[in-house]
Structure formats: C-alpha cells, structure tokens
Design a protein around this motif. Sequence first.
Motif, PDB file in Angstrom:
ATOM      1  N   ASN A 161       0.844  -1.199   0.000  1.00  0.00           N
ATOM      2  CA  ASN A 161       0.000   0.000   0.000  1.00  0.00           C
ATOM      3  C   ASN A 161       0.881   1.252   0.000  1.00  0.00           C
ATOM      4  O   ASN A 161       1.677   1.447   0.918  1.00  0.00           O
ATOM      5  CB  ASN A 161      -0.892  -0.021   1.255  1.00  0.00           C
ATOM      6  CG  ASN A 161      -1.969   1.032   1.201  1.00  0.00           C
ATOM      7  OD1 ASN A 161      -1.738   2.133   0.700  1.00  0.00           O
ATOM      8  ND2 ASN A 161      -3.143   0.702   1.718  1.00  0.00           N
ATOM      9  N   PRO A 162       0.758   2.094  -1.017  1.00  0.00           N
ATOM     10  CA  PRO A 162       1.605   3.294  -1.085  1.00  0.00           C
ATOM     11  C   PRO A 162       1.495   4.154   0.179  1.00  0.00           C
ATOM     12  O   PRO A 162       2.454   4.829   0.546  1.00  0.00           O
ATOM     13  CB  PRO A 162       1.048   4.049  -2.298  1.00  0.00           C
ATOM     14  CG  PRO A 162       0.375   3.017  -3.115  1.00  0.00           C
ATOM     15  CD  PRO A 162      -0.154   1.997  -2.160  1.00  0.00           C
ATOM     16  N   LYS A 163       0.333   4.116   0.829  1.00  0.00           N
ATOM     17  CA  LYS A 163       0.180   4.929   2.039  1.00  0.00           C
ATOM     18  C   LYS A 163       1.058   4.397   3.172  1.00  0.00           C
ATOM     19  O   LYS A 163       1.499   5.174   4.014  1.00  0.00           O
ATOM     20  CB  LYS A 163      -1.290   4.968   2.476  1.00  0.00           C
ATOM     21  CG  LYS A 163      -2.148   5.823   1.560  1.00  0.00           C
ATOM     22  CD  LYS A 163      -3.558   5.893   2.082  1.00  0.00           C
ATOM     23  CE  LYS A 163      -4.436   6.752   1.187  1.00  0.00           C
ATOM     24  NZ  LYS A 163      -5.848   6.652   1.564  1.00  0.00           N
ATOM     25  N   PHE A 164       1.287   3.105   3.210  1.00  0.00           N
ATOM     26  CA  PHE A 164       2.223   2.560   4.198  1.00  0.00           C
ATOM     27  C   PHE A 164       3.655   2.823   3.736  1.00  0.00           C
ATOM     28  O   PHE A 164       4.509   3.263   4.519  1.00  0.00           O
ATOM     29  CB  PHE A 164       1.999   1.051   4.396  1.00  0.00           C
ATOM     30  CG  PHE A 164       3.078   0.418   5.238  1.00  0.00           C
ATOM     31  CD1 PHE A 164       3.095   0.596   6.620  1.00  0.00           C
ATOM     32  CD2 PHE A 164       4.109  -0.305   4.648  1.00  0.00           C
ATOM     33  CE1 PHE A 164       4.109   0.051   7.397  1.00  0.00           C
ATOM     34  CE2 PHE A 164       5.133  -0.849   5.423  1.00  0.00           C
ATOM     35  CZ  PHE A 164       5.130  -0.672   6.798  1.00  0.00           C
ATOM     36  N   ILE A 165       3.885   2.584   2.467  1.00  0.00           N
ATOM     37  CA  ILE A 165       5.250   2.742   1.924  1.00  0.00           C
ATOM     38  C   ILE A 165       5.753   4.170   2.148  1.00  0.00           C
ATOM     39  O   ILE A 165       6.910   4.383   2.474  1.00  0.00           O
ATOM     40  CB  ILE A 165       5.257   2.371   0.413  1.00  0.00           C
ATOM     41  CG1 ILE A 165       4.960   0.876   0.252  1.00  0.00           C
ATOM     42  CG2 ILE A 165       6.589   2.732  -0.236  1.00  0.00           C
ATOM     43  CD1 ILE A 165       4.630   0.450  -1.159  1.00  0.00           C
ATOM     44  N   ASN A 166       4.852   5.147   1.999  1.00  0.00           N
ATOM     45  CA  ASN A 166       5.267   6.548   2.122  1.00  0.00           C
ATOM     46  C   ASN A 166       5.013   7.142   3.505  1.00  0.00           C
ATOM     47  O   ASN A 166       5.150   8.351   3.696  1.00  0.00           O
ATOM     48  CB  ASN A 166       4.548   7.385   1.056  1.00  0.00           C
ATOM     49  CG  ASN A 166       4.932   6.935  -0.338  1.00  0.00           C
ATOM     50  OD1 ASN A 166       6.102   6.700  -0.607  1.00  0.00           O
ATOM     51  ND2 ASN A 166       3.948   6.765  -1.211  1.00  0.00           N
ATOM     52  N   GLY A 167       4.597   6.327   4.443  1.00  0.00           N
ATOM     53  CA  GLY A 167       4.524   6.792   5.823  1.00  0.00           C
ATOM     54  C   GLY A 167       3.204   7.374   6.263  1.00  0.00           C
ATOM     55  O   GLY A 167       3.085   7.838   7.399  1.00  0.00           O
ATOM     56  N   GLN A 168       2.174   7.352   5.383  1.00  0.00           N
ATOM     57  CA  GLN A 168       0.877   7.891   5.819  1.00  0.00           C
ATOM     58  C   GLN A 168       0.222   6.968   6.844  1.00  0.00           C
ATOM     59  O   GLN A 168      -0.477   7.433   7.727  1.00  0.00           O
ATOM     60  CB  GLN A 168      -0.047   8.086   4.617  1.00  0.00           C
ATOM     61  CG  GLN A 168       0.281   9.341   3.811  1.00  0.00           C
ATOM     62  CD  GLN A 168      -0.502   9.382   2.527  1.00  0.00           C
ATOM     63  OE1 GLN A 168      -0.069   8.849   1.507  1.00  0.00           O
ATOM     64  NE2 GLN A 168      -1.663  10.005   2.562  1.00  0.00           N
ATOM     65  N   TYR A 169       0.412   5.677   6.684  1.00  0.00           N
ATOM     66  CA  TYR A 169       0.046   4.713   7.723  1.00  0.00           C
ATOM     67  C   TYR A 169       1.359   4.379   8.441  1.00  0.00           C
ATOM     68  O   TYR A 169       2.206   3.669   7.901  1.00  0.00           O
ATOM     69  CB  TYR A 169      -0.551   3.439   7.131  1.00  0.00           C
ATOM     70  CG  TYR A 169      -1.835   3.637   6.362  1.00  0.00           C
ATOM     71  CD1 TYR A 169      -2.658   4.745   6.557  1.00  0.00           C
ATOM     72  CD2 TYR A 169      -2.252   2.690   5.430  1.00  0.00           C
ATOM     73  CE1 TYR A 169      -3.839   4.901   5.855  1.00  0.00           C
ATOM     74  CE2 TYR A 169      -3.439   2.840   4.712  1.00  0.00           C
ATOM     75  CZ  TYR A 169      -4.222   3.950   4.927  1.00  0.00           C
ATOM     76  OH  TYR A 169      -5.379   4.096   4.218  1.00  0.00           O
ATOM     77  N   ALA A 170       1.504   4.870   9.667  1.00  0.00           N
ATOM     78  CA  ALA A 170       2.833   4.823  10.293  1.00  0.00           C
ATOM     79  C   ALA A 170       3.013   3.680  11.273  1.00  0.00           C
ATOM     80  O   ALA A 170       4.016   3.655  11.990  1.00  0.00           O
ATOM     81  CB  ALA A 170       3.118   6.148  10.982  1.00  0.00           C
ATOM     82  N   GLY A 171       2.092   2.734  11.317  1.00  0.00           N
ATOM     83  CA  GLY A 171       2.276   1.623  12.239  1.00  0.00           C
ATOM     84  C   GLY A 171       1.491   0.403  11.812  1.00  0.00           C
ATOM     85  O   GLY A 171       0.481   0.502  11.097  1.00  0.00           O
ATOM     86  N   ILE A 172       1.977  -0.745  12.221  1.00  0.00           N
ATOM     87  CA  ILE A 172       1.282  -2.006  11.950  1.00  0.00           C
ATOM     88  C   ILE A 172       1.362  -2.890  13.199  1.00  0.00           C
ATOM     89  O   ILE A 172       2.233  -2.684  14.048  1.00  0.00           O
ATOM     90  CB  ILE A 172       1.910  -2.769  10.754  1.00  0.00           C
ATOM     91  CG1 ILE A 172       3.440  -2.892  10.930  1.00  0.00           C
ATOM     92  CG2 ILE A 172       1.570  -2.114   9.441  1.00  0.00           C
ATOM     93  CD1 ILE A 172       4.113  -3.778   9.907  1.00  0.00           C
ATOM     94  N   LEU A 173       0.444  -3.826  13.279  1.00  0.00           N
ATOM     95  CA  LEU A 173       0.483  -4.832  14.348  1.00  0.00           C
ATOM     96  C   LEU A 173       0.713  -6.161  13.642  1.00  0.00           C
ATOM     97  O   LEU A 173      -0.201  -6.704  13.020  1.00  0.00           O
ATOM     98  CB  LEU A 173      -0.847  -4.840  15.114  1.00  0.00           C
ATOM     99  CG  LEU A 173      -0.983  -5.839  16.270  1.00  0.00           C
ATOM    100  CD1 LEU A 173       0.021  -5.556  17.377  1.00  0.00           C
ATOM    101  CD2 LEU A 173      -2.395  -5.802  16.851  1.00  0.00           C
ATOM    102  N   GLU A 174       1.947  -6.652  13.697  1.00  0.00           N
ATOM    103  CA  GLU A 174       2.303  -7.815  12.861  1.00  0.00           C
ATOM    104  C   GLU A 174       2.968  -8.915  13.686  1.00  0.00           C
ATOM    105  O   GLU A 174       3.354  -8.709  14.826  1.00  0.00           O
ATOM    106  CB  GLU A 174       3.252  -7.382  11.736  1.00  0.00           C
ATOM    107  CG  GLU A 174       2.654  -7.426  10.347  1.00  0.00           C
ATOM    108  CD  GLU A 174       2.102  -8.777   9.943  1.00  0.00           C
ATOM    109  OE1 GLU A 174       2.504  -9.806  10.511  1.00  0.00           O
ATOM    110  OE2 GLU A 174       1.233  -8.829   9.048  1.00  0.00           O
TER     111      GLU A 174
END
Lengths: 292, 434
Positions: free
Chosen positions: B261-274
């Motif tokens: 997802n470009p939004k994750f790649i570019n930092g708009q989504y700044a966290g994940i629970l993985e």
Amino acid sequence: MKKWAKNNVGFFFIIPWLIGFLVFKLYPFGSSLIYSFTDFHLFKGISTTGIMNYLDVFQKPKNLEALKLTFKYAFMTVPLKLVISLFIAYILNFKLKGVNFFRTAYYIPSILGGSVAISVLWRALFKDDGLIQQMIRMLGGNPPSFMTDPNWALFIICLLRVWQFGSTMVIFLAALKNVPEDLYEAASIDGARKWKQFFSITVPLITPVIFYNLITQLVQAFQEFNGPFIITNGGPRGKTTLMSILIYNAAFKSYDMGLASAMAWVLFIILVFFTAISFWSQKHWVYYADED
Amino acid sequence: MMMKKLMSLGLASLMVLSLAGGSMVGAEEADYEECTIKFSWWGGDSRHEATQKAVAAFMEKYPGINVEVNFGAWSDWESARALEFQSGTASDVNQINLSWINEFDYNGDVFLDLNEVSDIIDLSQWDQTNLDMMKDVNGGQAGIPVSMTGRIFYWDKTTFEEAGIEVPTSLAELREAGHTFQEVLGDDYYPLALGEFDRTIFMTFYLQAKYGKAIISDGALNFTEEELLDGLTFIQSLEEDHVIPSIVTIDGDAAASLDQNPKFINGQYAGILEWDSAPMKYKNALAEGRELVVGEEFTDLGENGSTGVFTKVSLGLAISATSQHPKEAAMLIQYLLNDEEGAAILASERGIPESKAAYAVVEAAGGIEPMIGEAHSKVMAASEYAEDPIFESNDLKGSEGVYRDVFSGICYGDYDLEYGAELLFDGITDACEG
C-alpha cells in the motif's frame, strides 16, 4: 477385420480426448449431482443427505445476493459487449489506413484475460486517488470511490469484461466480410444511407453470428470468475461476489463440497434455461440463408 | 588354495552384505533406504533460497535420498495442500499451520504420529508444552513446532519524527498520536493501520488484558456478548480518535496487502500490528529514508499492567501418514530443525527456532535477524496466553469468515456495534461447537 478397423480407426484417435472427457468432465459432472444432495465435507465426509444445500442456495441471503449479482453482471456485460464489439468491427471493416494495426490493438485486451497484471492496472486506475478519480477531479467533478461503493465496484468489474471484446469483435469482423458487397451497392443506388444499410442489410445477414456470440458470451458471463476474483476478491462487502466465487469459496475455502456442488448445479440449470430460451427465440430473429 | 578360499569368502561376504543391504546405505546416524521424498512449504523468496540450500546440503550428506521440493507463495497454498491431504497425494514432509491439524486431520490419520520416528527426530529439543500444541485428536504428535510467534507493533519512526513525537509505548500515547497526526500531518495520516484480522487481534489483546482470561480456551469462548461489545467499542474508539483508518479507507487504497500500500510505503500509515517473524517485508517495502522500528507491547490496555498478548505456533513440520518413506522424511526434519549444519542454513527463515539445538547454533552464528530477534524477545516476554487453534479457524478468519464480516460490516455501516457483537458471539460459539 480390415474394414472394421478402417471404419473405427477414428475412435482410436479420440481415445485421449475421450479419457479426458470421461475423467475430468463426465465423472465430476455426475458425481457433483450426487454430492449436491449430501453435506459432503472434504475432510469430515458425508453425514446427511437431502435437499438442504438447494434450500441454502435459495434461502441464505448471501447466496441470493450472489445470484442477483450474477444476473446483474450478465445482463449488463453481454449486451454492452455485443454492441461495442459489433460497432468496432463495423468500423474496422472499412478500408482505413492502418486498419490492421487497430484490429490487433483492439484484440490485445482479450488475450490478456484475467491476469495479475490486469488486476494491478485496474486497481491503479480505479483506486481512491487513482488515475480515473484524478481525471474526474481535473474536470471539476466529484468522483465516487470506485472500489468501495458497491454499485461502482460491480461496474468496474463489468467494464473489464466489456473492454475485452476482441474475440467477439474478430468473429463479427469475419461475418461482416461475408456480407455480399453487391447488396450494399444496390442499396446505395436506391438511396439508402449507411445506417439504413447497416440495420437493413448488415444486421439481418449476421444474425447467426450475433446469436452465436450471444450464447457464448452469456455462458461466459454467468461463469465469470477471474475479474472479480483478482480485482475486488468479491468485495466490498460481497457486492462483487458472483456465483462462481461463492462456489469456489464453498469448495476450496470452506471445503463444503455438497453446497458448492448444489450451487454449481443451480448455475448450470440457469444457463441451460437461458440457452434454451435463446435457441427458442432464434426462429423470430435469426436469419439463415439456407432456410429460404 | 587357502588364499583363494579366503578371497572367495571375502567376495561372497561382500556380495551378501551388499545384497542384504539392497538399497540400504550406511550413514553415521542411521541406515536408510535410497529413495525419493517430497518436501513442500510456502514462504517468500529468502525462505525458498535458504530451504533449497538446506535440502541440497541434506542430499549431499545422505547420498541416495533424493528430495523433490514444492514451494510457493501463501496465496491459495492451503487449498491446494488440502486437496492433496484429502486425496492421499501430499508430500512426505509438509510445512503446516497449526490450524491444519484441526481442519484436515479430523480422525488423526492424515499426519504421522512423530513419536513413531522419535528415534530419528530428537523431540527432547522442544518444550513439551509447545509439542503438545501440535497433537492430534488421538494424542499423536502430528507436527513439530518450528517456531513460536505473536503480534507486536512496528512503527515508521520517520513519520513520528515528522509529527514531532516519539513512537508510542502505551495506548494513551497511541491515542494522543492519533490527534497529533491529524493536526500536524493532516487527515490522511494515521499512526496505525489495522485490517479486519489485525483488529480482531488488537481487540483480543484488549479483552484479555482487561478481563484477565483467554478469549478461547479448551475449545470454548470465554467472553459474553456484552464483553465482546466492549471490545468492538474499543476498536471503534480508535477510529474516532484518528488512530486507525476505516476499513473502507483501506479498501479504497485497493492494495493487495499493507506492505504494497503506497500509504504505508510513504509513511501515511505509520504503524502495523504484525507477527514477530514478519517485519522484514514491511521494512524492505518502506520508501528510501524511512525507518521501521519494533514497538512495545502495551501494558495499559487493562488495569493491572496486563498485555493480553498471546502466542501461537507459527508453523510446523509434519510427515504425511501416507508417506512410503517416513524414516527418511524424519531424517530430513531432524536435519532441518536439529542438525548443526541444517539449522545454520535455515537460520531464522521460519522464525526464531524453537529447537534448543537449532537456537544455540543460529544464535552463536549470529544468524538471527536483529529486528526479528528484538520483536520475538519482546513478544515472548509479554505473552500471557496461548492461542487456541479455533481462533484462526477458517469459519472465523477466512475470506468469508466472521471477523472480516463483523469489522467490515461495522465500517461500511451495515451493522451497528451491538449487532456486530451478536454476530461475533454467535460466530465464535459456532466455530467452537464445530
């Protein structure tokens, strides 16, 4: 003996096909009918029999929704695809400069089919802030969210199928080339315009091909799987989950082979019904030259 | 004459020995039969490369055992293997998920009881508690856990720096980050992105921390509908606090997965629970100059410092009951999971090894990816519960499962929270009742 061998040698040549047909078509066809009346689970086996799967198909909202969407999809894509492919074929039948290039270019989407590359392309075009949304905004519009709005999601799946009109176009093109030139010449002399010639000469003479394309496209549309599977995976909220996806999920995600078989048989009966209707209707609108 | 007799005797003995052996080959550890066995696994490129290398080394060590490999990405892998297990055509050695034992091995006759080959596989290298997780209905050892895993936060530190704040270490800080992101960076920036199953896991952390009990244990749901409603309300409050984007927003991104997802790649989504074993694909996906760091498990979800974190067997290795060469298959497993050479080659490609022998080898060789190591040690330190296999059953987690239906249904406005809780309660109860 020699004569017998000579008369039956053809069967020898079709043995590979025959084996394939019996094993991979006829046997699954018959066994799926039996399974459809059981609760056959791939790992749990069969514990009950009856018509419960068929009741499920027509009672569970999820299944009814998929049936409805499949009808909607088929009745949107088939007429659109036939009209557009006939229109493009008609244009490409004229002696235009570089017409062979255009014929190839319009055919290419058909051979791409439902591939990962196409899914990437379609998503890039229709995602939020994708190319299409940006273009609509540039023109001052307020674009919908194509991927999350249920109606638009179905529309973009339909669009993919309509875009891949190359094969029907080629068949129409072949039919158009077989329409005798002298009929057009005679019509021109009588003062008929192009559109009049199209509807009064071209269309009646290619009705057998229209009929053929109608049947094949109808069958393909009801069985459509790749488009919604690779682009939306049935979403949003199941609004592009066609019957084929539901069958796949029931069989290979939930391992509920009984239900999957029943859904496949319902789909098959629907197809038989529409094919029968189409064949019955052809006496009213399909013109065969050898019938006169 | 005597010499001739001795030579004849010698030759005859040699012939008898070779005939008696047939295709048996002597090895340091055990005699084995010349044969071909199959080994299948799913994973990414680096796992494929390491495993192929390990298999090649195994074949070199045990000449005469030919290992045919079958590997690929996860997508539709499970369905294909399910059909193989059902039809008795599965590989000899299989990488399996914990849930497969419940879903594919109803009668305990799909996977070989590995106790039958415990003279080859050194089961003492595993904690009995972990081995017990992979037992079938008959108490047979259906598989061996290769590694344990649990979920933890990973943060795009760069985005947090752009917002002028530190990465969150607690729920309170996370909520605050949501507001800061909105004010400083804009409406399109979120400190965390959670898909449907991620939401389920975070909600489970919250519920387990708050109520002090596992969501599912011994095949039974331990929460009431009201408690589940509390969990759904918690997740919804994160959306309201601009901590997480709606599922509708994520669907609109039309990305196949978050790491694409470009939004994750570019930092708009700044966290994940993985999963602690899976950060590398996210780290590698980030745009140049962006830094992914391992977060902390939150201790303020409940009231007594509980994290609510649970762990599970990330994956296991099993031998098909239909295998014609269980002994040689067991030798391959022993080589991959316990042998010094095999363990060193595989390193942490399937997570931090659970085998004590393999762990010692991999750690000594520095073969544990630092980020995975850090995440794993934090998860294991915070873990309070073991995941019941039902939690990830297909009816709940699958593409048409209850989790997805409930969380997306709420986001799309099809369900209110009360109805969502009812569906969740009924769905999990049904799954527990089989």
